[in-house]
Motif scaffolding. Structure first.
Motif, mmCIF file in Angstrom:
data_model
loop_
_atom_site.group_PDB
_atom_site.id
_atom_site.type_symbol
_atom_site.label_atom_id
_atom_site.label_comp_id
_atom_site.label_asym_id
_atom_site.label_seq_id
_atom_site.Cartn_x
_atom_site.Cartn_y
_atom_site.Cartn_z
ATOM 1 N N ALA A 28 21.089 -10.640 -52.547
ATOM 2 C CA ALA A 28 20.184 -9.583 -52.084
ATOM 3 C C ALA A 28 19.505 -8.884 -53.257
ATOM 4 O O ALA A 28 18.309 -8.582 -53.199
ATOM 5 N N LEU A 29 20.257 -8.605 -54.337
ATOM 6 C CA LEU A 29 19.656 -7.959 -55.501
ATOM 7 C C LEU A 29 18.593 -8.840 -56.143
ATOM 8 O O LEU A 29 17.506 -8.373 -56.502
ATOM 9 N N PHE A 30 18.895 -10.119 -56.310
ATOM 10 C CA PHE A 30 17.911 -11.025 -56.899
ATOM 11 C C PHE A 30 16.705 -11.182 -55.982
ATOM 12 O O PHE A 30 15.555 -11.239 -56.455
ATOM 13 N N SER A 31 16.936 -11.255 -54.676
ATOM 14 C CA SER A 31 15.826 -11.396 -53.738
ATOM 15 C C SER A 31 14.934 -10.157 -53.746
ATOM 16 O O SER A 31 13.696 -10.266 -53.709
ATOM 17 N N LEU A 32 15.536 -8.974 -53.819
ATOM 18 C CA LEU A 32 14.753 -7.740 -53.880
ATOM 19 C C LEU A 32 13.933 -7.683 -55.156
ATOM 20 O O LEU A 32 12.731 -7.369 -55.124
ATOM 21 N N SER A 33 14.539 -7.992 -56.287
ATOM 22 C CA SER A 33 13.813 -7.962 -57.558
ATOM 23 C C SER A 33 12.659 -8.950 -57.549
ATOM 24 O O SER A 33 11.552 -8.652 -58.028
ATOM 25 N N ALA A 34 12.894 -10.149 -56.990
ATOM 26 C CA ALA A 34 11.838 -11.156 -56.920
ATOM 27 C C ALA A 34 10.677 -10.678 -56.060
ATOM 28 O O ALA A 34 9.506 -10.897 -56.398
ATOM 29 N N SER A 35 10.971 -10.012 -54.954
ATOM 30 C CA SER A 35 9.901 -9.543 -54.075
ATOM 31 C C SER A 35 9.090 -8.426 -54.729
ATOM 32 O O SER A 35 7.869 -8.353 -54.546
ATOM 33 N N VAL A 36 9.743 -7.570 -55.502
ATOM 34 C CA VAL A 36 9.011 -6.519 -56.228
ATOM 35 C C VAL A 36 8.061 -7.139 -57.237
ATOM 36 O O VAL A 36 6.896 -6.732 -57.365
ATOM 37 N N VAL A 37 8.541 -8.146 -57.963
ATOM 38 C CA VAL A 37 7.691 -8.833 -58.935
ATOM 39 C C VAL A 37 6.512 -9.502 -58.239
ATOM 40 O O VAL A 37 5.361 -9.409 -58.694
ATOM 41 N N ALA A 38 6.771 -10.198 -57.142
ATOM 42 C CA ALA A 38 5.694 -10.885 -56.427
ATOM 43 C C ALA A 38 4.670 -9.896 -55.883
ATOM 44 O O ALA A 38 3.456 -10.162 -55.917
ATOM 45 N N PHE A 80 0.044 -20.846 -51.873
ATOM 46 C CA PHE A 80 1.053 -21.307 -52.831
ATOM 47 C C PHE A 80 1.991 -20.164 -53.230
ATOM 48 O O PHE A 80 3.197 -20.364 -53.387
ATOM 49 N N LEU A 81 1.434 -18.959 -53.407
ATOM 50 C CA LEU A 81 2.258 -17.805 -53.767
ATOM 51 C C LEU A 81 3.285 -17.514 -52.687
ATOM 52 O O LEU A 81 4.471 -17.293 -52.983
ATOM 53 N N LEU A 82 2.863 -17.516 -51.428
ATOM 54 C CA LEU A 82 3.808 -17.238 -50.343
ATOM 55 C C LEU A 82 4.809 -18.370 -50.173
ATOM 56 O O LEU A 82 5.985 -18.123 -49.859
ATOM 57 N N LEU A 83 4.382 -19.612 -50.394
ATOM 58 C CA LEU A 83 5.322 -20.730 -50.339
ATOM 59 C C LEU A 83 6.344 -20.623 -51.468
ATOM 60 O O LEU A 83 7.535 -20.902 -51.270
ATOM 61 N N LEU A 84 5.884 -20.204 -52.643
ATOM 62 C CA LEU A 84 6.808 -19.986 -53.756
ATOM 63 C C LEU A 84 7.851 -18.939 -53.390
ATOM 64 O O LEU A 84 9.053 -19.124 -53.645
ATOM 65 N N MET A 85 7.416 -17.845 -52.771
ATOM 66 C CA MET A 85 8.365 -16.800 -52.400
ATOM 67 C C MET A 85 9.298 -17.242 -51.283
ATOM 68 O O MET A 85 10.445 -16.798 -51.217
ATOM 69 N N ALA A 86 8.836 -18.137 -50.409
ATOM 70 C CA ALA A 86 9.737 -18.699 -49.401
ATOM 71 C C ALA A 86 10.847 -19.489 -50.081
ATOM 72 O O ALA A 86 12.028 -19.368 -49.715
ATOM 73 N N GLY A 87 10.482 -20.293 -51.089
ATOM 74 C CA GLY A 87 11.483 -21.057 -51.821
ATOM 75 C C GLY A 87 12.441 -20.187 -52.597
ATOM 76 O O GLY A 87 13.659 -20.410 -52.586
ATOM 77 N N VAL A 88 11.910 -19.177 -53.270
ATOM 78 C CA VAL A 88 12.756 -18.277 -54.051
ATOM 79 C C VAL A 88 13.695 -17.498 -53.129
ATOM 80 O O VAL A 88 14.907 -17.400 -53.389
ATOM 81 N N SER A 89 13.163 -16.942 -52.049
ATOM 82 C CA SER A 89 14.002 -16.184 -51.112
ATOM 83 C C SER A 89 15.052 -17.073 -50.475
ATOM 84 O O SER A 89 16.222 -16.677 -50.335
ATOM 85 N N GLY A 90 14.652 -18.290 -50.084
ATOM 86 C CA GLY A 90 15.606 -19.207 -49.488
ATOM 87 C C GLY A 90 16.724 -19.581 -50.441
ATOM 88 O O GLY A 90 17.892 -19.668 -50.047
ATOM 89 N N ALA A 91 16.385 -19.790 -51.717
ATOM 90 C CA ALA A 91 17.410 -20.132 -52.708
ATOM 91 C C ALA A 91 18.404 -18.997 -52.886
ATOM 92 O O ALA A 91 19.617 -19.238 -53.021
ATOM 93 N N PHE A 92 17.937 -17.755 -52.880
ATOM 94 C CA PHE A 92 18.836 -16.620 -53.067
ATOM 95 C C PHE A 92 19.680 -16.328 -51.826
ATOM 96 O O PHE A 92 20.767 -15.739 -51.950
ATOM 97 N N LEU A 93 19.214 -16.723 -50.656
ATOM 98 C CA LEU A 93 19.872 -16.310 -49.420
ATOM 99 C C LEU A 93 20.582 -17.436 -48.681
ATOM 100 O O LEU A 93 21.249 -17.173 -47.679
ATOM 101 N N THR A 94 20.466 -18.675 -49.122
ATOM 102 C CA THR A 94 21.118 -19.761 -48.420
ATOM 103 C C THR A 94 22.619 -19.773 -48.704
ATOM 104 O O THR A 94 23.072 -19.350 -49.768
#
Length: 526
Positions: free
Chosen positions: A98-108, A131-145
């Protein structure tokens, strides 16, 4: 003849999840849905930027809600298709994810705001925002799977989208950088897939919670050391750790600066997150056996990154080496392995996401104002761009680990943990890398910002092809840099909430009982 009733509770989740539990899957669903919508709106590029900003703002809110929900209730799990674990695919979020996902979303979100004035209509038509939103889908999925194979899938999603972002514009230097970036990441992905097949052959499951509770029960003949070594090498390549770190500074300076900021803040951190998840939570015994090797890699990554930054004549390449050096600091936390060291690595990860992305955005504005990214060709920025120069100076202090900014506390936590475990040489490497980083960014500031501007006839430096010559940054373009800089100052002056959350996250990795119970119920034991 009447048919017998079927007890669905033996195979499926029969109770409706709490409304707050949907927060674990909504970040991924939001990014995919918005990316698909923007693809359908490719004929109206003027709408895409604001739609992306809106969606990423909502993503930040969702992740804030997820952090508070986990802080109050512990790890959260949702099963795809309602299948019971370990047969169904799990989305499991603990405080680390959750912390990594939150930080990633702030950066995006910050990068999306910056892109409104940086990405041309051609770049929008070529798919920057999908592409930006697809990137964030991948990043969020990696942190939350909560599933190893789906971690691989989300890595592939972010890799494909990062290829698209890297080559938008189709300039020669972009293609060259994409080849280097793509080759090393494809090799790492192949090793990841091989290791995952090997893992399934050993455990018969890919659910992380199931692996965590079975790992200690396998016979000594199980080849876990080989498995963990494969994972460490694959994720070390993705995180740009020594000696496979040369691809990062060779590629991160080639795309648009906003893309470089996204990459610096997000991509290598996904690799570090995977290393923490695999090494600390799933295979702590094997990680401990490899701790000396990991520590040596961490030390070399820190020092070579800082020395590489000292040797650069290009501002963007210098930042690429600083990203590498920061990866070494996080690997030091992995090598030490205790809850105090892992919490330091998590805090450093959050700090690095925010500060490195802000630095790339700031350097992009500086290069535009100077008309070049050459350190020697720039100059006089302090007189011409006072606000930008002041923001950049604060970020330089933070990336160097100086108080009272966000980079100070994770360095302190890691040095303290290293000394407590008798790894004085690793503590020294952390301090030396910080000292070398201070010299590198100090040199950049003195030459490119403080020194008077060189004569135009002697500048002889590479021009930023996106700037159209020297151009002042607008107040709107400074806003994301200012916001990320404020976050760094806020963490530096009041670090207790982040450190407390990181400590909870680290304890959850070291002792994953709550994680396992969120998947299998309160009767489960690791």
């Amino acid at each position: 003849m009447a048919s017998s009733p079927i007890d669905l509770s033996l195979a499926l989740v029969t109770e409706a999840p709490d409304a707050a539990d949907w927060l674990v899957v909504l970040p991924v669903a939001l990014c995919i849905a918005t990316g698909a919508l923007m693809t359908m709106l490719r004929g109206r590029p003027s709408l895409q930027g604001w739609l992306a900003v809106l969606a990423l703002g909502v993503l930040v809110m969702l992740n804030i809600g997820l952090v508070f929900h986990i802080g109050a209730s512990g790890p959260v799990t949702m099963m795809v298709g309602r299948w019971l674990p370990p047969f169904g695919i799990a989305f499991t979020a603990d405080m680390t994810g959750a912390l990594f996902s939150l930080s990633a979303s702030v950066v995006a979100f910050a990068c999306a705001l910056h892109s409104l004035g940086d990405i041309s209509e051609t770049g929008r038509r070529h798919g920057f925002y999908p592409f930006l939103l697809l990137l964030m889908a991948g990043v969020s999925g990696a942190f939350l799977t909560g599933d190893i194979f789906n971690l691989y899938v989300w890595f592939e999603v972010l890799l494909i989208s990062s290829f698209g972002l890297l080559v938008i514009g189709s300039e020669h230097r972009q293609i060259d950088g994409a080849v280097k970036y793509g080759f090393l990441n494809l090799v790492a992905t192949t090793l990841f897939l091989i290791a995952t097949g090997y893992l399934y052959g050993i455990f018969g499951t890919l659910n992380m919670a199931d692996i965590a509770r079975k790992a200690g029960t396998l016979p000594d003949s199980a080849p876990l050391m080989t498995l963990v070594a494969l994972y460490l090498f694959a994720f070390a390549m993705k995180a740009a750790a020594f000696p496979v770190n040369f691809w990062l500074p060779a590629s991160y300076h080639t795309p648009r600066i906003v893309v470089s900021a996204l990459f610096a803040g997000l991509l290598t951190k996904v690799g570090v997150y995977a290393l923490l998840r695999i090494g600390v939570m799933l295979f702590p015994t094997e990680r401990e056996a490899l701790s000396t090797v990991i520590a040596v890699v961490a030390g070399f990554t820190m020092i070579t990154g800082a020395l590489g930054a000292l040797a650069q004549a290009d501002m963007r390449r210098l930042l690429g080496y600083l990203v590498v050096s920061g990866i070494g600091a996080m690997l030091a936390g992995l090598a030490l392995g205790g809850a105090d060291a892992v919490s330091g690595a998590i805090v450093y990860g959050v700090h690095s996401m925010l500060v490195m992305s802000a630095l790339y955005l700031a350097i992009g504005l500086a290069g535009r104002a100077a008309g070049t990214f050459s350190i020697g060709g720039a100059g006089g920025l302090w007189q011409r761009e006072l606000t930008l120069s002041a923001l950049t100076l604060v970020l330089f202090f933070s990336v160097s680990g100086l108080p009272p900014f966000s980079g100070f506390w994770p360095k302190l936590m890691l040095v303290k943990a290293a000394l407590a475990q008798g790894a004085g040489w690793l503590a020294a490497a952390l301090l030396v890398s910080g000292f070398l980083t201070t010299i590198a960014v100090g040199r950049l500031f003195l030459i490119a910002y403080w020194r008077p501007a060189p004569l135009a006839s002697s500048a002889g430096a590479e021009r930023d092809p996106s700037s159209g010559g020297r151009k002042r940054g607008s107040a709107a373009s400074l806003l994301p840099v200012f916001a990320l800089m404020l976050a760094s100052i806020g963490i530096g002056l009041y670090p207790e909430p982040l450190i407390a959350a990181a400590t909870t996250a680290a304890e959850g990795l070291v002792s994953p009982l709550a994680y396992v119970q969120s998947v299998f119920g309160t009767e489960a034991t690791p």
